[in-house]
Design an enzyme around this catalytic site. Sequence first.
Site, mmCIF file in Angstrom:
data_model
loop_
_atom_site.group_PDB
_atom_site.id
_atom_site.type_symbol
_atom_site.label_atom_id
_atom_site.label_comp_id
_atom_site.label_asym_id
_atom_site.label_seq_id
_atom_site.Cartn_x
_atom_site.Cartn_y
_atom_site.Cartn_z
ATOM 1 N N ASP A 178 0.729 -1.290 0.119
ATOM 2 C CA ASP A 178 0.182 -0.306 0.138
ATOM 3 C C ASP A 178 0.843 1.344 -0.052
ATOM 4 O OD1 ASP A 178 -2.439 1.407 0.393
ATOM 5 O OD2 ASP A 178 -3.352 0.038 1.404
ATOM 6 N N GLU A 220 -10.428 6.225 3.705
ATOM 7 C CA GLU A 220 -9.444 6.139 4.483
ATOM 8 C C GLU A 220 -8.817 7.017 5.447
ATOM 9 O OE1 GLU A 220 -6.142 3.928 2.450
ATOM 10 O OE2 GLU A 220 -6.178 5.265 0.708
#
Length: 600
Positions: free
Chosen positions: A294, A481
Amino acid sequence: MKNSTFKSLVCCFLLMNFSCKEEVSLTKNEQIEIKVDSLLKLMTLEEKIGQMSQIRHFEEDADVHITSKYIGSIIHTEGPTPGKTALDWQKRFTELQKKALSTRLGIPLLFAVDAVHGQNTFEGATIFPHNIGLGATQNAALVEEIAKITALESAATGFNWVFSPCIAIPYNDKWGRVYEAFSESTELTEKLTKASVNGHQGNLSDPKTVMATAKHFIGDGATNFGVEGGETSLSTKEIQERLLAPYKVAVKENIGAIMASFNTITGISMHANKALLTDTLKVGMNFDGILVSDWKAYSRFGGNDIINAGIDVVMAVDGDLGSFHKGLKAGIKNRSVEISRINDAVKRVLRQKFRLGLFENPFPNADLVKEIGTKKHREIAKQAVRESLVLLKNQTQILPLSKETKKIVVVGEHANSAGLQSGGWTIHWQGTKENYKGATTILDGIKQHAKGEVVFDEKATKQQFDADVAIIVVGENPYAEFFGDIGHESNQLELTLTKEHQQYIKTYQEKGVKTIVVLVSGRPLVVTEQIEKSDAFVAAWLLGSEGDGVAEVLFGDYNFKGKLPHSWPTSTEDYKGKYGPNFWDDSIKPLFPFGFGLSY
């Protein structure tokens, strides 16, 4: 030696290695493995590390790095777009691809994007309900069709790799990514994971399909108190039974990539957790695809530790590229990283590039542009909207509404904003509050269906108390997020409606106007009082671009079909523990259980 001459020799080398097996009948995958091994033997260390590197197309030195550092993949994120039109996007990616093909070995690039509910980064594409809404449909065939369309529209804008689907099992609605996952139910998530992977990938060499990515491995949605990137303290048995199951399905369906998670388990970052990334996923589950990091993982989660743990491709963004290359070379030199680990990573990248057919067809197909946002695609998205709506209350049988209703007042800014109804990961990373190209709003649909007067009272200040019915649309502002976590320092989000939105409802209820409340949210909210006092209450989730689909159900063209993908809380007290009401204390009963949903 000239580049063209060298490439000719490369082709001959690959053919020679292939011809030694010509007397044996080989499967397509066996042929690919021979090509991968042959190409790997020709690669320098710099070329190998390059294939493990992913950068953004708009970075200052992106064009130079593709040829000087042999970059393997490009990501599109929040920031400058490749252009105004889909052809502009294709043109930019074609330029970058040509640079990659001009290098010594001419290995093509992968182009990746977070297409989590349609090609949501391109204005004018079809935007579908977020996964939580698709979970409410429980319709695997529909989810597969949506994934096919997402793949097609992503390919039409130049991509061959999408970071979707998210197959987390959310344990706490405070988590800001609840809407990215299908459901709290492992069984339902397994079913929809299979559909999504098959829809995205299909025949990987088909230019209308893309490589999918299951994310985020593992425990992203099960952190304590729903904190993004926090500690997941579930037992090994719970992780095995509840969280790993959808990944086993994804691997069985030949998922091309899996993304590691931000969270920790037993205090160890998942990006550096070799026991789970390599021993469990790659070896135990026989995953042969790409394990991608990520955001900015190299500098955030331990440098070469993440490579040793099993990460194959690193998002080398925001200054990570130089440190990644330098650090990995140093690790190989001092033997803290084995070259076998590098070779394994590069083989996984090359394998998927061969499976995608990029060596034969490296460029996007301009003919696909006409497929973006078509009426056919939008009809599928509208079907998803209709099937995702969950009717929680209809006590007075006010629904379906008569199209002959003399006067309807529609209340709330969410009724007239495509951005608000779509949530995060829409046009922008954290979403938008504005209307965007090609979308219809809930208000648009109501006006289209109603034959009587329709008045829009955005802030519940116009005192339209003579209305026969008030359709009050309330909900959350867009978030993604980190910034969507309840309790995150950057926001003032709660698990309840804002006081302003509560007042919208009270204003009309206290005047005796019949009220239909439509909740637009990325998770269940504590709205017990609002449900009790409403004539009807609808959980609409995050709709995407086809907001007019709501009216088709409210006015009875279609019945409600949606079922709750999550247990619905009664009180904010339900969240005083680490997890939500369905996970941490069996004595706390939800207001509505998983699978609840009324119809007319």
